[in-house]
Write a protein that holds these residues in place. Structure first.
Motif, PDB file in Angstrom:
ATOM      1  N   PRO A   1      -3.337  -5.507   8.946  1.00 33.03           N
ATOM      2  CA  PRO A   1      -3.426  -4.392   7.785  1.00 33.03           C
ATOM      3  C   PRO A   1      -5.162  -4.246   7.524  1.00 33.03           C
ATOM      4  O   PRO A   1      -5.924  -5.059   7.662  1.00 33.03           O
ATOM      5  CB  PRO A   1      -2.915  -5.049   6.729  1.00 33.03           C
TER       6      PRO A   1
ATOM      7  N   GLN B   1      -8.343  -0.658   1.486  1.00 28.78           N
ATOM      8  CA  GLN B   1      -7.232   0.354   1.425  1.00 28.78           C
ATOM      9  C   GLN B   1      -7.719   1.176   0.140  1.00 28.78           C
ATOM     10  O   GLN B   1      -8.320   0.937  -0.636  1.00 28.78           O
ATOM     11  CB  GLN B   1      -6.036  -0.271   0.882  1.00 28.78           C
TER      12      GLN B   1
ATOM     13  N   VAL C   1       0.236   4.464  -4.470  1.00 30.41           N
ATOM     14  CA  VAL C   1       0.028   3.081  -3.878  1.00 30.41           C
ATOM     15  C   VAL C   1      -1.276   2.881  -3.153  1.00 30.41           C
ATOM     16  O   VAL C   1      -2.057   3.665  -2.799  1.00 30.41           O
ATOM     17  CB  VAL C   1       1.442   3.229  -2.486  1.00 30.41           C
ATOM     18  N   ASP C   2      -1.555   1.606  -3.025  1.00 30.30           N
ATOM     19  CA  ASP C   2      -2.732   1.221  -2.236  1.00 30.30           C
ATOM     20  C   ASP C   2      -2.160   1.003  -0.612  1.00 30.30           C
ATOM     21  O   ASP C   2      -1.869   0.212  -0.408  1.00 30.30           O
ATOM     22  CB  ASP C   2      -3.281  -0.106  -2.722  1.00 30.30           C
ATOM     23  N   ALA C   3      -2.937   1.953   0.027  1.00 29.88           N
ATOM     24  CA  ALA C   3      -2.442   1.829   1.643  1.00 29.88           C
ATOM     25  C   ALA C   3      -3.403   2.668   2.491  1.00 29.88           C
ATOM     26  O   ALA C   3      -4.562   3.181   1.743  1.00 29.88           O
ATOM     27  CB  ALA C   3      -1.105   2.428   1.583  1.00 29.88           C
ATOM     28  N   ASP C   4      -3.416   2.520   3.765  1.00 35.08           N
ATOM     29  CA  ASP C   4      -4.219   3.267   4.548  1.00 35.08           C
ATOM     30  C   ASP C   4      -3.307   4.516   4.847  1.00 35.08           C
ATOM     31  O   ASP C   4      -2.199   4.351   5.352  1.00 35.08           O
ATOM     32  CB  ASP C   4      -4.506   2.415   5.938  1.00 35.08           C
ATOM     33  N   GLU C   5      -3.819   5.683   4.585  1.00 31.92           N
ATOM     34  CA  GLU C   5      -3.064   6.800   4.830  1.00 31.92           C
ATOM     35  C   GLU C   5      -2.500   7.134   6.246  1.00 31.92           C
ATOM     36  O   GLU C   5      -1.385   7.634   6.408  1.00 31.92           O
ATOM     37  CB  GLU C   5      -4.055   7.976   4.237  1.00 31.92           C
TER      38      GLU C   5
ATOM     39  N   ARG D   1      -1.728   4.666   8.479  1.00 32.24           N
ATOM     40  CA  ARG D   1      -0.487   4.042   8.729  1.00 32.24           C
ATOM     41  C   ARG D   1       0.394   4.225   7.906  1.00 32.24           C
ATOM     42  O   ARG D   1       1.941   4.121   8.436  1.00 32.24           O
ATOM     43  CB  ARG D   1      -1.022   2.391   8.247  1.00 32.24           C
ATOM     44  N   LEU D   2       0.437   4.763   6.586  1.00 34.43           N
ATOM     45  CA  LEU D   2       1.494   5.348   5.831  1.00 34.43           C
ATOM     46  C   LEU D   2       2.212   6.457   6.463  1.00 34.43           C
ATOM     47  O   LEU D   2       3.554   6.440   6.561  1.00 34.43           O
ATOM     48  CB  LEU D   2       1.123   5.602   4.286  1.00 34.43           C
TER      49      LEU D   2
ATOM     50  N   ILE E   1       4.368  -2.185   9.252  1.00 30.86           N
ATOM     51  CA  ILE E   1       3.261  -1.634   8.221  1.00 30.86           C
ATOM     52  C   ILE E   1       3.991  -2.008   6.856  1.00 30.86           C
ATOM     53  O   ILE E   1       3.217  -2.150   5.809  1.00 30.86           O
ATOM     54  CB  ILE E   1       3.335  -0.165   8.683  1.00 30.86           C
TER      55      ILE E   1
ATOM     56  N   LEU F   1       1.687  -3.673   3.766  1.00 33.09           N
ATOM     57  CA  LEU F   1       1.151  -3.119   2.413  1.00 33.09           C
ATOM     58  C   LEU F   1       1.914  -3.745   1.491  1.00 33.09           C
ATOM     59  O   LEU F   1       1.578  -3.353   0.294  1.00 33.09           O
ATOM     60  CB  LEU F   1       1.913  -1.731   2.390  1.00 33.09           C
TER      61      LEU F   1
ATOM     62  N   LEU G   1       7.458   0.212  -1.746  1.00 34.70           N
ATOM     63  CA  LEU G   1       6.035  -0.457  -1.928  1.00 34.70           C
ATOM     64  C   LEU G   1       5.607  -0.525  -3.387  1.00 34.70           C
ATOM     65  O   LEU G   1       5.846   0.536  -4.058  1.00 34.70           O
ATOM     66  CB  LEU G   1       5.340   0.943  -1.130  1.00 34.70           C
TER      67      LEU G   1
END
Length: 732
Positions: A568, A572, A608-612, A614-615, A693, A697, A717
């Motif tokens: 990951p 993020q 959410v805390d994420a990589d856009e 990958r989301l 993924i 997350l 999530l």
């Protein structure tokens, strides 16, 4: 008690459970009477017992006659076993009664001995033969050691051997038959003792110099009086099959020392109807702290005192009224100590010509020692009954001898299926196959649960003891670890393959695109020039387009593989989920319109805390999987339902549900494994990438499906961490 326990080692057990339980109780009785812990253990071989004695690592040892004699001068004391009133014994050669033998007819016969160091089962017999000028090694066609007296005698009974040897308390056939009956029961009549050896001092207990002189003297006193002091402990002599012990010295028996411990009371009386003592006797001449001399002819209450006679009088009067025997358990304070007693009263009529009234026999025994052992005895006895896991005891043919309640609860068909039950069959196969040391215990899979077996062989009588442990949870954890290891290995492989394929694939795609552009240009030039050959390029262009499409699909597979293996992103950002989900729906609009109708149910969502990127890929994979699960022929009735809402704990929940054919339970259990797919043209990577993924997350991806009802995929999530109010950072 002293912190250092006394180590008491016995030579190999001649039986199994009964001896072990009795020996444990024997050790507890010694501990209680000595005031110091005595730990009892079995040596696996006679030789190991002797090596422990020689090395000085033993405080007490139950040893053979030869070992007792060898260590007599080196120990504190040697206590010889007393059997049938004798502290020496013989050995007898035994054959089948229907095939009688003599010493003169032993040539070429087969012998079954107990063990090389067994006195009665080998050494005495061999010495006896050699004294007659017969050398066993040339006399017998076969000699083998079978381990126990019972097995040696059964070998003769079964025709596997012609002669065996066993100990005999006296050189007498009647005494020998009593001994045989203890091992083979009524089959003793099928055996014939035909030659007796000379005598040897019996086996016994060695008290070594590791013991202090005080402890050795106390133990000697306890052991030589255990069967005669009236404390109810004679049953503890069972493991040794003895009546008691006497001390030997320089090859002769000496008088036992006076007891240094309190003796239990033992009282015998004959009473008349008035409770007058016609006869009164005690081994010590005392009872309940009172001297009994001159008490005959007096009333029981006068002889014993009010406190001691009080509990006996109601029992005596009840027996006099009912003419039936009675028993009374009671406690009494004697010399400042609470003691436990058992009284038995038995009526008998005097001879008619004596002109006497009814008489009663009275027996009173101090059983304080036995009562103190009842708790450990019940604890040992209750172990199989109360053990939470199934426990079985089987015959060698699989016959069920015993099963505890847990076994019947876990396996209700145990009795009905008998030796065909998988648990019983696995245990029998384990023993018959002779599994080598270190091989894992057998595991049986029954009704969705895994049972790991521990199988122990019993020798006396022959059989099996089987413990079964429910290891279903452990098996599930092992399966998850294996799957995790597989995914880790696959991730490493995917990273390497993706890296190696990416560059050449980029060249292929670039060259294919260049070729299509050039052919398009060439085709246009030919058409502008009026050339008829322009149409000939249509087939080449179509093949080139298919090749480019295939190469593009291969590029997507490589990307999925690299996504599966990639960690990951370390950095993020806060991502609003709904716009990402809306964008994914726009991307699949073209495929969706030919497959199904879309139903949306969106509610307010947390960030959410994420990589856009990958989301977005996560949602796109789920949507495409749902679309491809539905048959285009049913486009009019197919429904793709997408819901998004905030869960009860603030988490973001996204549901993607199709109305396709659904999945089988077997495929559903593997849905997130790489390359697991129900569609022939699918790579099987989409859901495994999505799962990687989602878990990367900090969330979950869960699947529910029923055949004919479609599949529901649920992503959960965690909400983004709350940002601190900048104003609060300035406070203070």
């Amino acid at each position: 008690m002293s912190a250092t326990p006394i180590r008491f080692v016995l030579f190999p057990s001649l039986g199994e459970v009964r001896e072990h339980v009795r020996v444990d109780l024997f050790g507890r009785a010694l501990s209680e009477r000595l005031g110091r812990k005595v730990v009892v253990e079995f040596a696996p071989t006679y030789e190991l017992l002797e090596s422990e004695l020689v090395a000085g690592r033993v405080d007490m040892a139950w040893a053979t006659a030869e070992q007792c004699t060898a260590f007599e001068s080196r120990g504190r004391a040697v206590l010889r076993a007393v059997r049938s009133g004798s502290w020496s014994y013989h050995s007898s050669l035994v054959c089948r009664a229907d095939e009688p033998l003599t010493l003169a007819s032993l040539k070429g016969k087969r012998a079954a001995w107990v063990a090389p160091r067994s006195t009665g089962g080998h050494l005495l017999a061999v010495a006896h033969l050699r004294a007659q000028g017969l050398e066993p090694d040339t006399l017998f066609a076969e000699q083998r050691f079978v381990g126990t007296y019972r097995r040696a005698l059964n070998a003769v009974l079964d025709g596997e051997a012609d002669v065996a040897a066993t100990f005999s308390n006296h050189p007498d056939e009647h005494a020998m038959r009593a001994t045989l009956a203890t091992y083979v029961g009524r089959d003793e009549r099928r055996l014939l003792p035909f030659s007796f050896t000379g005598a040897t001092l019996s086996d016994g207990i060695i008290l070594t110099r590791r013991l202090s002189a005080t402890d050795a003297a106390a133990l000697e006193s306890i052991l030589t009086r255990m069967n005669t002091d009236g404390a109810g402990l004679e049953m503890l002599m069972g493991p040794f099959r003895v009546e008691g012990f006497v001390r030997s010295e320089d090859g002769r028996v000496v008088a036992p020392p006076r007891s240094t411990t309190r003796s239990g009371e033992y009282l015998v009386a004959e009473l008349d109807a008035d409770t007058r003592c016609r006869r009164l006797w005690s081994p010590t001449g005392h009872a309940f702290g009172r001297a009994l001399s001159g008490a005959e002819g007096s009333l029981l209450v006068d002889a014993l005192g009010d406190e001691a006679a009080g509990p006996l009088l109601p029992l005596i009067h009840a027996v006099l009224r009912g003419s039936a025997g009675g028993r009374q358990d009671y406690r009494l304070e004697v010399a400042g100590e609470t003691r436990s007693y058992v009284a038995e009263v038995t009526p008998h009529e005097a001879a008619a010509d004596e002109g006497q009234g009814p008489r009663l026999g009275l027996l009173v025994r101090d059983v304080s020692g036995l009562r103190s052992l009842e708790d450990p005895l019940y604890r040992l006895a209750s172990f199989p009954l109360l053990h939470p896991e199934p426990l079985l005891e089987l015959g060698t043919d699989g016959e069920l001898r015993y099963a505890n309640p847990a076994a019947f609860t876990a396996f209700p068909d145990l009795v009905a299926r008998g030796d065909k039950h998988p648990l019983v069959y696995a245990a029998l196969m384990w023993i018959w196959r002779g599994a080598p040391a270190g091989e894992p215990a057998p595991t049986v899979h029954l009704d969705g649960r895994y049972w790991e077996l521990s199988v122990a062989q019993l020798w006396d009588p022959p059989g099996l003891r089987v413990f079964s442990r429910d290891v279903t949870l452990r098996k599930q954890l092992e399966a998850r670890l294996i799957q995790s290891d597989r995914l880790s290995a696959l991730g490493s492989l995917a990273a390497a393959v993706g890296h190696e394929m990416n560059n050449p694939l980029a060249f292929v795609l670039a060259n294919l695109s260049y070729m299509r552009e050039e052919l398009d240009r060439l085709k246009g030039s030919l058409r502008d020039g009026g050339g008829a050959r322009a149409t000939e390029l249509d087939g080449v262009m179509e093949a080139l387009s298919d090749t480019l499409e295939g190469a593009t699909r291969l590029k997507h597979i490589v990307q999925d593989l690299r996504t599966l293996s990639r960690k990951p992103p370390e950095h993020q950002a806060r991502v609003e989920v709904q716009p990402v989900l809306e964008h994914a729906l726009k991307l699949i609009r073209g495929e969706l319109q030919h497959r199904a109708r879309l139903e949306r149910d969106f509610h307010e969502l947390s960030a959410v805390d994420a990589d856009e990127a990958r989301l977005s890929q996560l949602f796109l994979n789920l949507l495409l999987n749902a679309i491809h699960a539905m048959d285009p022929a049913d486009a009019a009735t197919n429904v793709l339902r997408v819901a998004a809402y905030t869960g009860p704990d603030g988490e973001v929940v996204v549901e993607v549900q199709d109305s396709g054919k659904g999945l089988s339970p077997e495929l559903l259990s593997r849905i997130f494994e790489p390359f697991a797919t129900a569609r022939p043209n699918s790579t099987g990577l989409g859901l495994s990438v999505s799962h990687a993924i989602a878990t990367g997350l900090g969330g979950t991806l869960r699947a529910e499906s029923r055949e004919g009802r479609g599949t529901l995929l649920t992503v959960t999530l965690p909400a983004a961490a709350q940002l601190a109010d900048p104003r609060t950072l300035l406070v203070g």
